[in-house]
Design a protein around this motif. Structure first.
Motif, short mmCIF file in Angstrom:
data_model
loop_
_atom_site.label_atom_id
_atom_site.label_comp_id
_atom_site.label_asym_id
_atom_site.label_seq_id
_atom_site.Cartn_x
_atom_site.Cartn_y
_atom_site.Cartn_z
N TYR A 1 12.98 3.48 5.43
CA TYR A 1 12.39 3.37 6.56
C TYR A 1 11.52 4.48 6.79
O TYR A 1 10.51 4.42 7.19
CB TYR A 1 13.22 2.61 7.71
CG TYR A 1 13.71 1.28 7.18
CD1 TYR A 1 12.76 0.28 7.58
CD2 TYR A 1 15.07 1.12 7.03
CE1 TYR A 1 13.17 -0.91 7.32
CE2 TYR A 1 15.64 -0.13 6.93
CZ TYR A 1 14.50 -1.21 6.99
OH TYR A 1 14.78 -2.55 6.76
N ASN B 1 4.33 -3.01 3.08
CA ASN B 1 5.43 -2.04 3.68
C ASN B 1 6.60 -2.23 3.00
O ASN B 1 7.25 -1.22 2.76
CB ASN B 1 5.76 -2.67 5.04
CG ASN B 1 6.51 -1.97 5.68
OD1 ASN B 1 6.50 -0.77 5.88
ND2 ASN B 1 7.84 -2.55 6.18
N THR B 2 6.86 -3.49 2.29
CA THR B 2 8.03 -3.40 1.29
C THR B 2 8.02 -2.50 0.08
O THR B 2 8.78 -1.95 -0.24
CB THR B 2 8.36 -4.88 0.92
OG1 THR B 2 8.40 -5.65 1.94
CG2 THR B 2 9.57 -4.93 0.06
N HIS C 1 8.40 1.02 1.36
CA HIS C 1 9.84 1.03 1.53
C HIS C 1 10.76 1.39 0.34
O HIS C 1 11.46 2.45 0.14
CB HIS C 1 10.56 -0.14 2.26
CG HIS C 1 11.99 0.18 2.69
ND1 HIS C 1 12.41 0.41 3.73
CD2 HIS C 1 13.00 -0.43 1.88
CE1 HIS C 1 13.94 0.27 3.91
NE2 HIS C 1 13.94 -0.19 2.72
N ALA D 1 8.20 4.89 4.65
CA ALA D 1 7.64 3.83 4.85
C ALA D 1 6.67 4.14 6.11
O ALA D 1 5.42 4.30 6.13
CB ALA D 1 7.98 2.46 4.79
N THR E 1 9.03 -10.96 1.38
CA THR E 1 8.77 -9.45 1.87
C THR E 1 10.11 -8.79 1.83
O THR E 1 10.22 -7.64 2.38
CB THR E 1 8.13 -9.57 3.50
OG1 THR E 1 8.94 -9.88 4.49
CG2 THR E 1 6.91 -10.09 3.47
N ARG F 1 2.21 -8.08 4.24
CA ARG F 1 3.34 -7.44 4.72
C ARG F 1 4.34 -6.75 3.73
O ARG F 1 4.90 -5.77 3.88
CB ARG F 1 4.12 -8.27 5.71
CG ARG F 1 3.45 -8.59 6.90
CD ARG F 1 4.53 -9.10 8.07
NE ARG F 1 5.08 -10.30 7.51
CZ ARG F 1 4.84 -11.50 8.02
NH1 ARG F 1 3.94 -11.90 8.63
NH2 ARG F 1 5.81 -12.50 7.40
N SER G 1 2.86 5.45 6.12
CA SER G 1 1.78 4.51 7.04
C SER G 1 1.16 5.41 7.90
O SER G 1 -0.01 5.30 8.21
CB SER G 1 2.64 3.44 7.58
OG SER G 1 3.17 2.54 6.65
#
Length: 144
Positions: A86, A36-37, A40, A89, A64, A33, A93
């Motif tokens: 946000y 994602n950080t 971001h 990210a 995270t 996970r 993605s």
């Protein structure tokens, strides 16, 4: 395995289901996970650079969490940098998913490796972040 090779949609959904299960495994899930950080915090860094600002450094946490320390020339630019994490990210993605749907897996690996190495070289300075980026880059190379 032959069924998955004949039906690329089934292969995609099998990989998606595997990823959902993987991120729910206690220790391993936190590790993955963190991707994602990374995206971001990279969004904040890119917004700062695009706004003629400066990226001091990025920290990635083992829980995270993450922080991007930046400087901006105005409050409006600082607001843009704050807002950008946000959406970046999510858009990034989505782009990687679109590449995957188009069977461009090689490019997904190249792009993730590039993001990891750029952050390693220029932005991330905390111990966990450095270790995570080294190991994540190693995993990408191993899988690729």
């Amino acid at each position: 395995m032959e069924v998955l090779n004949r039906n690329p949609h089934l292969l995609f959904y099998a990989i998606l289901a595997g990823a959902v299960v993987l991120i729910r495994i206690p220790l391993l899930g936190k590790y993955f996970r963190s991707v994602n950080t990374l995206l971001h915090e990279s969004g904040h860094a890119i917004a700062a650079i695009l706004g003629s600002g400066e990226v001091i450094h990025i920290e990635l946490g083992s829980d995270t969490s993450g922080s991007a320390y930046t400087k901006s020339g105005s409050k409006l630019k600082a607001m843009f940098v704050s807002f950008s994490g946000y959406p970046f990210a999510a858009a990034f993605s989505g782009f990687l998913i679109a590449l995957s749907v188009d069977h461009q897996y090689k490019w997904v690996f190249y792009i993730l490796l590039t993001v990891a190495l750029l952050n390693l070289a220029f932005f991330v300075r905390n111990t966990y972040g450095l270790v995570w980026l080294f190991t994540f880059s190693g995993i990408i190379l191993f899988v690729f």
